[in-house]
Enzyme design. Structure first.
Site, short mmCIF file in Angstrom:
data_model
loop_
_atom_site.label_atom_id
_atom_site.label_comp_id
_atom_site.label_asym_id
_atom_site.label_seq_id
_atom_site.Cartn_x
_atom_site.Cartn_y
_atom_site.Cartn_z
N GLU A 28 45.49 38.41 45.90
CA GLU A 28 45.15 39.22 44.99
C GLU A 28 45.41 40.73 45.17
O GLU A 28 45.82 41.31 44.16
CB GLU A 28 43.79 38.99 44.10
CG GLU A 28 42.60 39.53 45.02
CD GLU A 28 41.08 39.22 44.12
OE1 GLU A 28 40.40 38.97 44.89
OE2 GLU A 28 41.07 39.70 42.94
N ARG A 73 37.26 47.56 34.83
CA ARG A 73 37.21 46.73 33.46
C ARG A 73 38.75 46.65 32.86
O ARG A 73 39.05 45.86 32.05
CB ARG A 73 36.38 46.99 32.59
CG ARG A 73 34.88 47.14 33.19
CD ARG A 73 33.91 47.57 31.83
NE ARG A 73 33.93 46.60 30.90
CZ ARG A 73 33.04 45.69 30.98
NH1 ARG A 73 32.23 45.27 31.77
NH2 ARG A 73 33.09 44.56 30.09
N LYS A 95 38.00 43.45 36.46
CA LYS A 95 36.85 42.69 37.24
C LYS A 95 35.91 41.78 36.56
O LYS A 95 35.33 40.81 36.78
CB LYS A 95 35.89 44.13 37.46
CG LYS A 95 34.74 43.74 38.40
CD LYS A 95 34.99 43.93 39.71
CE LYS A 95 33.72 43.53 40.68
NZ LYS A 95 34.22 42.73 41.83
N HIS A 113 50.88 15.96 55.04
CA HIS A 113 51.32 15.12 53.95
C HIS A 113 52.19 15.48 52.88
O HIS A 113 52.21 15.41 51.76
CB HIS A 113 49.78 14.63 53.26
CG HIS A 113 48.93 13.82 54.06
ND1 HIS A 113 49.41 12.57 54.68
CD2 HIS A 113 47.98 13.86 55.01
CE1 HIS A 113 48.62 12.01 55.56
NE2 HIS A 113 47.60 13.20 55.79
N LYS A 141 41.84 36.23 48.60
CA LYS A 141 41.63 37.97 48.67
C LYS A 141 42.90 38.51 48.87
O LYS A 141 43.26 39.26 48.56
CB LYS A 141 40.66 37.83 49.68
CG LYS A 141 39.59 39.51 49.57
CD LYS A 141 38.43 39.02 48.99
CE LYS A 141 38.75 38.48 47.52
NZ LYS A 141 37.66 38.23 46.62
N TRP A 161 42.49 46.91 29.19
CA TRP A 161 43.10 45.69 29.86
C TRP A 161 43.71 44.73 28.98
O TRP A 161 42.98 44.10 28.18
CB TRP A 161 41.98 44.81 30.82
CG TRP A 161 42.66 44.04 31.77
CD1 TRP A 161 43.20 44.13 33.01
CD2 TRP A 161 42.84 42.82 31.38
NE1 TRP A 161 43.46 43.02 33.56
CE2 TRP A 161 43.21 42.07 32.62
CE3 TRP A 161 42.41 41.71 30.44
CZ2 TRP A 161 43.29 40.54 32.64
CZ3 TRP A 161 42.44 40.32 30.49
CH2 TRP A 161 43.18 39.83 31.67
N GLU A 207 38.76 31.58 50.26
CA GLU A 207 38.54 32.92 49.93
C GLU A 207 39.55 33.92 50.54
O GLU A 207 39.85 34.75 49.96
CB GLU A 207 36.88 33.04 50.27
CG GLU A 207 36.40 34.57 49.84
CD GLU A 207 36.77 35.09 48.36
OE1 GLU A 207 36.86 34.16 47.56
OE2 GLU A 207 36.57 36.32 48.29
N CYS A 255 38.22 45.55 28.72
CA CYS A 255 38.20 47.02 28.42
C CYS A 255 36.75 47.26 28.79
O CYS A 255 35.71 46.68 28.90
CB CYS A 255 38.44 47.03 26.89
SG CYS A 255 39.76 46.38 26.40
N ASN A 282 35.75 46.52 22.87
CA ASN A 282 35.91 45.76 24.01
C ASN A 282 35.82 44.09 23.34
O ASN A 282 34.62 44.02 22.89
CB ASN A 282 34.90 45.98 25.03
CG ASN A 282 34.55 44.90 26.17
OD1 ASN A 282 35.63 44.34 26.46
ND2 ASN A 282 33.57 44.96 26.55
N GLY A 283 36.58 43.16 23.74
CA GLY A 283 36.36 41.88 23.55
C GLY A 283 37.37 41.34 22.41
O GLY A 283 38.50 41.89 22.26
C1 F6R Z 1 38.27 37.75 43.28
C2 F6R Z 1 37.36 37.87 42.14
C3 F6R Z 1 37.31 36.82 40.88
C4 F6R Z 1 35.82 36.84 40.56
C5 F6R Z 1 35.61 35.71 39.33
C6 F6R Z 1 34.43 35.48 38.64
O1 F6R Z 1 38.06 38.69 44.02
O2 F6R Z 1 36.58 38.98 42.01
O3 F6R Z 1 37.85 35.85 41.38
O4 F6R Z 1 35.13 36.15 41.32
O5 F6R Z 1 36.70 36.39 38.25
O6 F6R Z 1 33.74 36.89 38.30
P1 F6R Z 1 32.16 36.61 38.09
O7 F6R Z 1 31.56 36.36 39.66
O8 F6R Z 1 31.82 38.25 37.45
O9 F6R Z 1 31.78 35.46 37.32
#
Ligand code: F6R
Length: 615
Positions: A495, A36, A610, A511, A492, A84, A488, A11, A108-109
């Site tokens: 997601e 968020r 995020k 395998h 990407k 969220w 990675e 949030c 938030n939290g």
């Molecule tokens: C994927 C992504 C997440 C973050 C992960 C860690 O695109 O952004 O996998 O990398 O949630 O977040 P931070 O870097 O903020 O600790």
């Protein structure tokens, strides 16, 4: 994830007090925090001296629509929220703000002990409308409120447990906003005759660059006379005014269709800003971060602990540190590391990588490592975040605000810092000489220009993406650094495109996993490493022979036959070791365009947020 029924975990919260009509300001600030959370939104405003609430399930735009039909609430002070939800359906009733009789809050939290408090309040004949822990705090504030908001807040803070930030308004104190935090981030912005609260800096940048960072258990009071801060002993305290070095442009799309595309384009600048101050006389120099070669070479082992994309940056770090410096590196997922009783001692260096600096598992891993006695180094993007403040040593990445949920430029600068560290360490332990260290450092410095060039040919990744849009599932394969990068690329893509995808070490396919290959299944083969190229090509042939549609990301100088690859994205010829810095760009773009072509909400993929401030 922490299980807590019908709870709000991530949030964004905002608040405003000042000369201007605040509804639009609250909505605008919330729009900068939608990263968020974005499954419901709400505001509470002092309208003609009375607290009026508008809230709605869905995006902020839904709230704005709702206010058009229900009538806009208007005033000069208020609070707002974008949510969220991790558990329980997002609904109008669970949306914030929540109220007691004379108190309304946004939150938030998590409140860990909300159940006990709720049971107590029910025994006191209090009734609840929602299932949220937020409403429990609103009711508890109301229960303790006897005319002095600060007294009530302090009592509640002594009773509630967890990590949270709150924005609070009391019906008896019109045009005053209270804010408090524990663990979860909260800033207090100050402009001319106006003040703000927000979960993050971009929310206030349009109005002011000046802000205070509220510390744990500090309370802020915002009213027409300005801003005051108190501790839990009700003693007024002074905080240091900070100035954001991000400008508005950094938090806006600037003509790009999505933040993600804008952020992919910002990578060359982000690399330059991150590495240039750390290169002196052509060599890495991390002294401004409190890191000397002497200190670095003392460690017997390095652990890199992080989540998601940041963990993938750590995996690239492992390959390059081990290769160049011959120091063992263990990469861990933070949520695993913290509960597996890790073997650490004072000769270990634990590197925590995090864009937000607030990721709950990474923060817990940092605290655990310190407790055990290891030295900690944080690589963090968000200034003043918890991980940045608590680590023994700190290297900031200078990516600027990353708004898109899918991380791109933050990953790029995380790996750029991994390179600087690897070069410095390799030189410090005598595994490379000064000339080699200079050569490698200059290679790293050359990457922004190369990336700019790749970005000029991005339409080719669009063409590749158009061949993926109907896929149900795909594989990324590679060896060595290409494997680290595949992880990675795969994350990407999945997601933001919602296509299932896995990354696999190319040599491991036979395998078991190769049985997944069927006619037309896309396989993205990352084959940039000269030293492993022939081996990878053999694996590509294996999948091709079983019907895979192969997309190769390799050096431009390689011209694959039709029986090897259907599509190719060519990269310039540079050293194997530095390849990930440039090869990740087409992978990011392929994910981006696939998501766009599938009509997804690129910047705000479903079910994600995020900043993951809970475990
Ligand atoms: C994927 C992504 C997440 C973050 C992960 C860690 O695109 O952004 O996998 O990398 O949630 O977040 P931070 O870097 O903020 O600790």
């Amino acid at each position: 994830m922490f299980y807590n029924k019908s709870n709000d975990h991530m949030c964004g919260i905002v608040g405003y007090v000042g000369k201007n009509e605040c509804t639009d300001i609250l909505i605008d600030s919330l729009s900068k925090l939608e990263y968020r959370g974005y499954d419901s939104a709400g505001i509470a405003v002092f309208d003609s001296g009375e607290i009026k609430v508008a809230k709605s399930k869905g995006r902020l735009a839904d709230l704005v629509e709702k206010m058009k039909t229900e009538g806009k609430i208007k005033g000069h002070a208020g609070i707002g929220h974008t949510r969220w939800a991790t558990h329980g359906e997002p609904s109008d009733i669970n949306s914030h703000p929540h109220s007691g009789k004379r108190v309304t809050i946004v939150h938030n939290g998590i409140i860990e002990n909300y159940k006990q408090i709720k049971d107590f309040l029910i025994s006191q004949n209090r009734e609840f409308l929602s299932e949220t822990d937020t409403e429990v705090v609103a009711q508890l504030l109301d229960y303790y409120y006897e005319g002095d908001p600060l007294d009530a807040i302090i009592k509640v803070m002594r009773e509630i447990r967890g990590s949270f930030a709150l924005g609070i308004v009391f019906a008896d104190f019109a045009d005053t906003v209270y804010a408090v935090r524990r663990e979860s981030p909260l800033i207090v912005g100050v402009g001319e005759n106006e003040s703000f609260i927000a979960s993050d800096v971009p929310a206030i940048l349009k109005y002011t660059k000046n802000y205070y960072l509220l510390e744990h258990d500090e309370i802020s009071v915002l009213n027409k006379d300005g801003v005051k801060f108190y501790n839990l002993h009700k003693k007024e305290i002074k905080l240091e005014l900070k100035t954001a070095d991000w400008d508005m442009d950094a938090a806006e799309k600037n003509g790009f269709e999505h933040f993600m595309l804008k952020e992919i384009h910002e990578q060359p600048t982000a690399i330059r800003t991150t590495i240039t101050p750390r290169i002196v006389d052509g060599l890495p120099n991390l002294e401004e971060c409190g890191i000397t070669p002497e200190a670095l070479k003392k460690f017997n082992r390095i652990h890199i602990v992080a989540c998601g994309t940041a963990m993938h940056a750590g995996t690239v770090g492992k390959y390059i540190i081990e290769k160049l410096a011959r120091v063992p590196v263990i990469v861990d997922i933070a949520s695993e590391f913290r509960y597996r009783d890790p073997l650490l001692d004072e000769n270990d260096l634990v590197i925590i990588i995090s864009q937000s600096g607030e990721t709950a598992d990474s923060l817990a891993a940092l605290r655990l490592s310190k407790e055990i006695g290891a030295k900690t180094l944080a690589i963090v993007n968000a200034k003043g975040s918890s991980i940045a403040r608590e680590a023994d040593m700190l290297i900031y990445t200078h990516a600027g605000p990353e708004i898109a949920v899918a991380s791109t430029k933050a990953y790029m600068v995380q790996i750029a810092v991994m390179y600087l560290l690897a070069f410095e360490l390799a030189y410090a332990v005598g595994k490379i000489d000064i000339d080699e260290c200079r050569r490698l450092t200059s290679l790293l410095s050359s990457t922004p220009d190369i990336i700019e060039n790749i970005l000029e040919h991005k339409e080719h990744t669009q063409y590749i993406a158009s061949s993926l849009i109907t896929a149900d599932s795909l594989l990324y394969i590679g060896r060595g650094l290409d494997y680290a990068l595949s992880m990675e690329g795969s994350l990407k893509l999945k997601e933001i495109s919602y296509i299932h995808s896995e990354s696999y070490a190319a040599g491991e396919l036979k395998h078991g996993t190769i049985s997944l290959i069927s006619d037309g299944m896309p396989v993205i083969a990352v084959a940039t490493q000269k030293s492993l190229f022939e081996k990878t090509v053999s694996n590509i042939k294996e999948v091709k022979a079983r019907g895979a549609k192969v997309i190769m990301v390799c050096r431009d100088s390689y011209d694959p036959e039709k029986d090897i690859a259907d599509y190719k994205f060519g990269l310039p010829d540079i050293d194997d070791i530095i390849m990930p810095m440039i090869a990740v760009v087409p992978l990011q773009l392929i994910a981006y365009y696939t998501s766009v072509l599938r009509g997804n909400d690129v910047d705000k993929p479903r079910n994600l947020a995020k900043s993951v401030t809970v475990e």
